[in-house]
Design a protein around this motif. Structure first.
Motif, short mmCIF file in Angstrom:
data_model
loop_
_atom_site.label_atom_id
_atom_site.label_comp_id
_atom_site.label_asym_id
_atom_site.label_seq_id
_atom_site.Cartn_x
_atom_site.Cartn_y
_atom_site.Cartn_z
N HIS A 40 0.83 -1.21 0.00
CA HIS A 40 0.00 0.00 0.00
C HIS A 40 0.86 1.26 0.00
O HIS A 40 2.09 1.21 0.14
N GLY A 41 0.20 2.40 -0.10
CA GLY A 41 0.89 3.68 -0.11
C GLY A 41 0.95 4.33 1.26
O GLY A 41 0.50 3.78 2.27
N TYR A 42 1.51 5.53 1.30
CA TYR A 42 1.65 6.30 2.54
C TYR A 42 0.26 6.58 3.12
O TYR A 42 -0.64 7.07 2.44
N GLY A 43 0.09 6.23 4.40
CA GLY A 43 -1.20 6.42 5.05
C GLY A 43 -2.22 5.36 4.71
O GLY A 43 -3.38 5.47 5.09
N GLY A 44 -1.80 4.33 3.98
CA GLY A 44 -2.71 3.27 3.57
C GLY A 44 -2.64 2.08 4.51
O GLY A 44 -2.11 2.14 5.62
N SER A 45 -3.18 0.96 4.04
CA SER A 45 -3.17 -0.27 4.82
C SER A 45 -3.42 -1.45 3.90
O SER A 45 -3.83 -1.28 2.75
N LYS A 46 -3.17 -2.63 4.40
CA LYS A 46 -3.39 -3.84 3.61
C LYS A 46 -4.86 -3.99 3.21
O LYS A 46 -5.17 -4.50 2.13
N GLU A 47 -5.77 -3.55 4.09
CA GLU A 47 -7.19 -3.69 3.80
C GLU A 47 -7.60 -2.92 2.56
O GLU A 47 -8.49 -3.36 1.81
N GLU A 48 -6.96 -1.78 2.29
CA GLU A 48 -7.30 -0.98 1.10
C GLU A 48 -6.98 -1.72 -0.19
O GLU A 48 -7.58 -1.44 -1.23
N GLY B 128 2.89 -2.30 -6.05
CA GLY B 128 2.62 -1.33 -5.01
C GLY B 128 2.00 -0.06 -5.53
O GLY B 128 2.12 0.28 -6.70
N HIS B 129 1.33 0.65 -4.63
CA HIS B 129 0.68 1.93 -4.95
C HIS B 129 1.41 3.06 -4.24
O HIS B 129 1.73 2.97 -3.06
N SER B 130 1.70 4.14 -4.97
CA SER B 130 2.30 5.36 -4.42
C SER B 130 3.65 5.06 -3.78
O SER B 130 4.56 4.59 -4.46
N LEU B 131 3.81 5.26 -2.47
CA LEU B 131 5.06 4.87 -1.82
C LEU B 131 5.32 3.39 -2.04
O LEU B 131 6.46 2.98 -2.30
N GLY B 132 4.27 2.58 -1.96
CA GLY B 132 4.42 1.15 -2.20
C GLY B 132 4.89 0.86 -3.61
O GLY B 132 5.64 -0.10 -3.84
#
Length: 228
Positions: free
Chosen positions: A33-41, A97-101
């Motif tokens: 996930h990205g910054y401020g994200g989580s696995k659930e997203e 990955g998304h964003s930072l991910g």
């Protein structure tokens, strides 16, 4: 398909994860996930990835979700260690990955990588900084809201050699700094998703369809996009 919660226990960190295991495994995927994200997203995307036959690990980066560790530059070492852990299940490992991910996926030691709206820029403008602090910082266990930019500046930039399978997807309505950096890539492996926003690009069928096609090409040789 089996879906279960897990803790990936490694020397660098204990990382909370959700693992999706298809009946017939052909390889392994790591979803970040990205910054401020989580696995659930990322579970919707992870499910579609697992349907291609990949045992899929969706993780909480340190400082995010259920990961109690403070967010810092060791996040890259965590990702590298988890990629190595994924190799123990056999087959090729793809990091998505998304964003930072996305940035972490592209600079990881995975066999292939897809960065969705990857934060490959080294800095953000004032408007983007304000949005990150107001909308994402509160979801991260970190000492300062400038930690992210310091890390992006310190991390290596992804490179796109012809021999490595790395791809970028970004939205035409993405964060301006990300749009600019992705459009400047000297590669034919970047896909611009029309009208996609930074916050929804990983949920769109267009995005997922491209990712599935790339995975099929890498693991099942159905397409020529990824090469041999």
């Amino acid at each position: 398909m089996e879906i279960q919660r897990a803790i990936i226990r490694l020397k660098t960190a204990n990382t909370p994860a959700i693992v999706l295991t298809p009946e017939n495994e052909v390889g392994t995927a790591l979803v970040i996930h990205g910054y401020g994200g989580s696995k659930e997203e990322q579970l919707g995307l992870a499910f579609r990835i697992a349907e291609t036959g990949l045992k899929t690990f969706v993780i909480d980066l340190r400082g995010h979700g259920e990961n109690a560790l403070e967010f810092d530059e060791a996040v890259l070492s965590d990702v590298q260690s988890i990629v190595s852990y994924c190799r123990s299940f056999g087959g090729k490992v793809i990091a998505i990955g998304h964003s930072l991910g996305g940035r972490l996926a592209l600079i990881s030691n995975a066999d292939a990588a897809i960065g969705i709206s990857p934060a490959i820029c080294e800095t953000f403008g004032g408007q983007t900084r304000k949005k990150l602090e107001e909308l994402r910082h509160y979801r991260v266990n970190e000492r300062s809201s400038v930690t992210l930019e310091k890390m992006l500046s310190a991390f290596p930039q992804p490179v796109f050699p012809k021999t490595h399978k790395k791809f970028v997807l970004f939205g035409s309505r993405d964060i301006p700094e990300i749009v600019d950096s992705c459009r400047q890539l000297d590669t034919d492996k970047a896909f611009e998703i029309k009208n996609a926003l930074h916050s929804d690009i990983f949920t769109l069928d267009t995005t997922v369809s491209i990712i599935v096609r790339l995975i099929d090409s890498l693991y099942n040789k159905k397409h020529e996009t990824l090469g041999s």
